[in-house]
Design a protein around this motif. Structure first.
Motif, PDB file in Angstrom:
ATOM      1  N   THR A  44       0.841  -1.188   0.000  1.00 49.01           N
ATOM      2  CA  THR A  44       0.000   0.000   0.000  1.00 49.01           C
ATOM      3  C   THR A  44       0.886   1.251   0.000  1.00 49.01           C
ATOM      4  OG1 THR A  44      -0.070   0.197   2.413  1.00 49.01           O
ATOM      5  CG2 THR A  44      -1.683  -1.272   1.373  1.00 49.01           C
ATOM      6  N   ASP A  45       0.253   2.419  -0.078  1.00 46.92           N
ATOM      7  CA  ASP A  45       1.002   3.674  -0.030  1.00 46.92           C
ATOM      8  C   ASP A  45       1.720   3.875   1.298  1.00 46.92           C
ATOM      9  OD1 ASP A  45       0.188   4.283  -2.581  1.00 46.92           O
ATOM     10  OD2 ASP A  45      -1.501   5.545  -1.944  1.00 46.92           O
ATOM     11  N   SER A  46       1.259   3.184   2.345  1.00 50.59           N
ATOM     12  CA  SER A  46       1.902   3.287   3.662  1.00 50.59           C
ATOM     13  C   SER A  46       2.878   2.127   3.904  1.00 50.59           C
ATOM     14  CB  SER A  46       0.850   3.319   4.774  1.00 50.59           C
ATOM     15  OG  SER A  46      -0.005   2.188   4.701  1.00 50.59           O
ATOM     16  N   PHE A  47       3.265   1.448   2.811  1.00 46.84           N
ATOM     17  CA  PHE A  47       4.288   0.400   2.830  1.00 46.84           C
ATOM     18  C   PHE A  47       3.848  -0.890   3.519  1.00 46.84           C
ATOM     19  CE2 PHE A  47       6.488   4.559   3.024  1.00 46.84           C
ATOM     20  CZ  PHE A  47       7.064   4.545   1.761  1.00 46.84           C
ATOM     21  N   MET A  48       2.549  -1.068   3.704  1.00 46.99           N
ATOM     22  CA  MET A  48       2.053  -2.320   4.254  1.00 46.99           C
ATOM     23  C   MET A  48       1.887  -3.332   3.130  1.00 46.99           C
ATOM     24  SD  MET A  48       2.069  -1.433   7.323  1.00 46.99           S
ATOM     25  CE  MET A  48       1.377  -2.916   8.054  1.00 46.99           C
ATOM     26  N   LEU A  49       2.223  -4.577   3.413  1.00 47.53           N
ATOM     27  CA  LEU A  49       2.185  -5.608   2.380  1.00 47.53           C
ATOM     28  C   LEU A  49       0.751  -6.016   2.056  1.00 47.53           C
ATOM     29  CD1 LEU A  49       5.141  -7.857   3.619  1.00 47.53           C
ATOM     30  CD2 LEU A  49       5.144  -6.274   1.673  1.00 47.53           C
ATOM     31  N   ALA A  50       0.536  -6.364   0.803  1.00 43.44           N
ATOM     32  CA  ALA A  50      -0.752  -6.869   0.340  1.00 43.44           C
ATOM     33  C   ALA A  50      -0.497  -8.040  -0.619  1.00 43.44           C
ATOM     34  CB  ALA A  50      -1.533  -5.758  -0.369  1.00 43.44           C
ATOM     35  N   PRO A  51      -1.031  -9.220  -0.303  1.00 40.73           N
ATOM     36  CA  PRO A  51      -1.861  -9.604   0.831  1.00 40.73           C
ATOM     37  C   PRO A  51      -1.191  -9.329   2.178  1.00 40.73           C
ATOM     38  CG  PRO A  51      -1.818 -11.344  -0.837  1.00 40.73           C
ATOM     39  CD  PRO A  51      -0.771 -10.368  -1.213  1.00 40.73           C
ATOM     40  N   SER A  52      -2.011  -9.135   3.188  1.00 42.66           N
ATOM     41  CA  SER A  52      -1.479  -8.708   4.485  1.00 42.66           C
ATOM     42  C   SER A  52      -0.677  -9.796   5.181  1.00 42.66           C
ATOM     43  CB  SER A  52      -2.625  -8.247   5.390  1.00 42.66           C
ATOM     44  OG  SER A  52      -3.525  -9.306   5.670  1.00 42.66           O
ATOM     45  N   LYS A  53      -1.052 -11.053   4.998  1.00 46.53           N
ATOM     46  CA  LYS A  53      -0.316 -12.137   5.649  1.00 46.53           C
ATOM     47  C   LYS A  53       0.857 -12.536   4.763  1.00 46.53           C
ATOM     48  CE  LYS A  53      -2.790 -11.834   9.170  1.00 46.53           C
ATOM     49  NZ  LYS A  53      -2.228 -11.066  10.307  1.00 46.53           N
ATOM     50  N   SER A  54       1.843 -11.649   4.776  1.00 46.77           N
ATOM     51  CA  SER A  54       3.046 -11.793   3.954  1.00 46.77           C
ATOM     52  C   SER A  54       4.236 -11.313   4.764  1.00 46.77           C
ATOM     53  CB  SER A  54       2.924 -10.976   2.664  1.00 46.77           C
ATOM     54  OG  SER A  54       1.762 -11.336   1.929  1.00 46.77           O
ATOM     55  N   VAL A  55       5.422 -11.688   4.320  1.00 44.60           N
ATOM     56  CA  VAL A  55       6.658 -11.330   5.012  1.00 44.60           C
ATOM     57  C   VAL A  55       7.728 -11.001   3.993  1.00 44.60           C
ATOM     58  CG1 VAL A  55       8.578 -12.252   6.400  1.00 44.60           C
ATOM     59  CG2 VAL A  55       6.224 -12.707   7.084  1.00 44.60           C
ATOM     60  N   THR A  56       8.512  -9.951   4.251  1.00 40.34           N
ATOM     61  CA  THR A  56       9.770  -9.739   3.544  1.00 40.34           C
ATOM     62  C   THR A  56      10.859  -9.683   4.605  1.00 40.34           C
ATOM     63  OG1 THR A  56       9.547  -7.322   3.618  1.00 40.34           O
ATOM     64  CG2 THR A  56       8.709  -8.445   1.645  1.00 40.34           C
ATOM     65  N   ALA A  57      12.043 -10.168   4.273  1.00 43.62           N
ATOM     66  CA  ALA A  57      13.094 -10.214   5.289  1.00 43.62           C
ATOM     67  C   ALA A  57      14.465 -10.401   4.658  1.00 43.62           C
ATOM     68  CB  ALA A  57      12.831 -11.351   6.280  1.00 43.62           C
ATOM     69  N   VAL A  58      15.461  -9.995   5.424  1.00 42.82           N
ATOM     70  CA  VAL A  58      16.858 -10.291   5.113  1.00 42.82           C
ATOM     71  C   VAL A  58      17.298 -11.420   6.036  1.00 42.82           C
ATOM     72  CG1 VAL A  58      19.209  -9.404   4.977  1.00 42.82           C
ATOM     73  CG2 VAL A  58      17.276  -7.875   4.540  1.00 42.82           C
ATOM     74  N   ILE A  59      17.932 -12.445   5.464  1.00 42.42           N
ATOM     75  CA  ILE A  59      18.451 -13.562   6.253  1.00 42.42           C
ATOM     76  C   ILE A  59      19.964 -13.592   6.071  1.00 42.42           C
ATOM     77  CG2 ILE A  59      18.372 -16.048   6.667  1.00 42.42           C
ATOM     78  CD1 ILE A  59      15.641 -16.049   5.186  1.00 42.42           C
ATOM     79  N   GLY A  60      20.691 -13.258   7.105  1.00 43.21           N
ATOM     80  CA  GLY A  60      22.142 -13.238   7.024  1.00 43.21           C
ATOM     81  C   GLY A  60      22.744 -14.635   7.086  1.00 43.21           C
ATOM     82  N   LEU A  61      23.865 -14.832   6.404  1.00 41.10           N
ATOM     83  CA  LEU A  61      24.619 -16.081   6.454  1.00 41.10           C
ATOM     84  C   LEU A  61      25.979 -15.785   7.078  1.00 41.10           C
ATOM     85  CD1 LEU A  61      22.441 -16.666   4.248  1.00 41.10           C
ATOM     86  CD2 LEU A  61      24.109 -18.170   3.163  1.00 41.10           C
ATOM     87  N   THR A  62      26.340 -16.575   8.067  1.00 39.91           N
ATOM     88  CA  THR A  62      27.562 -16.320   8.806  1.00 39.91           C
ATOM     89  C   THR A  62      28.291 -17.610   9.127  1.00 39.91           C
ATOM     90  OG1 THR A  62      28.445 -15.379  10.866  1.00 39.91           O
ATOM     91  CG2 THR A  62      26.259 -16.359  10.979  1.00 39.91           C
ATOM     92  N   ALA A  63      29.599 -17.516   9.310  1.00 36.78           N
ATOM     93  CA  ALA A  63      30.395 -18.665   9.731  1.00 36.78           C
ATOM     94  C   ALA A  63      30.334 -18.867  11.238  1.00 36.78           C
ATOM     95  CB  ALA A  63      31.850 -18.486   9.292  1.00 36.78           C
ATOM     96  N   GLU A  64      29.754 -17.884  11.950  1.00 38.05           N
ATOM     97  CA  GLU A  64      29.626 -17.992  13.401  1.00 38.05           C
ATOM     98  C   GLU A  64      28.485 -18.939  13.745  1.00 38.05           C
ATOM     99  OE1 GLU A  64      28.959 -14.047  14.770  1.00 38.05           O
ATOM    100  OE2 GLU A  64      30.835 -13.266  13.918  1.00 38.05           O
ATOM    101  N   VAL A  65      28.744 -19.861  14.649  1.00 36.00           N
ATOM    102  CA  VAL A  65      27.720 -20.827  15.039  1.00 36.00           C
ATOM    103  C   VAL A  65      26.527 -20.102  15.653  1.00 36.00           C
ATOM    104  CG1 VAL A  65      27.174 -22.800  16.506  1.00 36.00           C
ATOM    105  CG2 VAL A  65      29.421 -22.636  15.413  1.00 36.00           C
ATOM    106  N   GLN A  66      25.321 -20.449  15.202  1.00 41.27           N
ATOM    107  CA  GLN A  66      24.091 -19.842  15.694  1.00 41.27           C
ATOM    108  C   GLN A  66      23.263 -20.907  16.397  1.00 41.27           C
ATOM    109  OE1 GLN A  66      23.414 -16.242  14.857  1.00 41.27           O
ATOM    110  NE2 GLN A  66      25.597 -16.693  14.724  1.00 41.27           N
ATOM    111  N   SER A  67      22.702 -20.559  17.549  1.00 37.05           N
ATOM    112  CA  SER A  67      21.897 -21.528  18.284  1.00 37.05           C
ATOM    113  C   SER A  67      20.516 -21.690  17.679  1.00 37.05           C
ATOM    114  CB  SER A  67      21.779 -21.113  19.754  1.00 37.05           C
ATOM    115  OG  SER A  67      21.148 -19.841  19.856  1.00 37.05           O
TER     116      SER A  67
END
Length: 214
Positions: free
Chosen positions: A172-195
């Motif tokens: 939307t003009d207010s930057f809300m996603l449509a359809p509303s039940k949606s996700v955008t994201a950045v997923i980092g990749l690292t050599a550091e062990v993550q729990s």
């Protein structure tokens, strides 16, 4: 991809109290309805990260000024840009429900929130497996709107991934996603062990958020 009843109850604020039979029945009913309606799609793109200045990241032609995202991706030289949606039919069910029963609509919203998170977690597993084959680990998803990662970056995100054309995801003009039940994201990749690469609470500053996992 499934709706987790425990997550739904957490979204509804049941902490230390037991839901009654009517709530459990409504959750089960909404679960069946939403799982039947969902038409999930996702898209992703691997990108290299560069850091031209403090608190500034560049990737896929985007220049992002965010101290929180910069810190979240410390130790990461690459990332995955990710977008997912449950599809328009879920929004139609939510809108229809809100016109009939607000109490049921609250439950259905919680069920839909659980369903999109479950779908995103499911989509992440192949990414985690590919990363593991290279000795890398995933950081939790970090979306526009978290911390000082301004929600206005949503526009560039959708453009880079060509979301409107490829998975029908717009905003939307207010930057809300449509359809509303949606996700955008950045997923980092690292050599550091993550729990854990699923739960985001360890990096979120919103300590009082009702969706927070303790």
């Amino acid at each position: 991809m499934k709706i987790d009843q425990r997550e739904v109850l957490r979204y509804l604020g049941y902490k230390g109290s037991e839901p009654d039979a009517e709530i459990l029945h409504t959750i089960a009913d909404c679960t069946r309805e939403l799982e039947e309606a969902a038409t999930p799609h996702h898209i992703l793109q691997a990108v290299e990260l560069s850091r031209p200045n403090a608190d500034t990241l560049e990737f896929a032609g985007m220049v992002v000024h965010s101290r929180d995202l910069f810190q979240h991706l410390s130790g990461c030289d690459e990332a995955v840009l990710f977008a997912a949606t449950l599809g328009a039919p879920v929004d139609l069910r939510l809108e229809r429900c809100a016109k009939v029963s607000m109490s049921r609509a609250v439950v259905m919203q919680a069920c839909a929130a659980s369903l999109i998170e479950s779908y995103c977690d499911e989509c992440q597993e192949p990414i985690a497996q590919e990363a593991a084959s290279r000795g890398l680990y995933l950081r939790p998803r970090y979306s526009p709107g978290y911390g000082d990662f301004d929600i206005s970056y949503q526009r560039e995100f959708l453009t880079v991934l060509d979301c409107p054309k490829r998975i029908g995801l717009t905003m939307t003009d207010s930057f809300m996603l449509a359809p509303s039940k949606s996700v955008t994201a950045v997923i980092g990749l690292t050599a550091e062990v993550q729990s854990c690469h699923i739960a985001k609470c360890m990096t979120c500053k919103a300590k009082s958020c009702p969706f927070r996992k303790d």
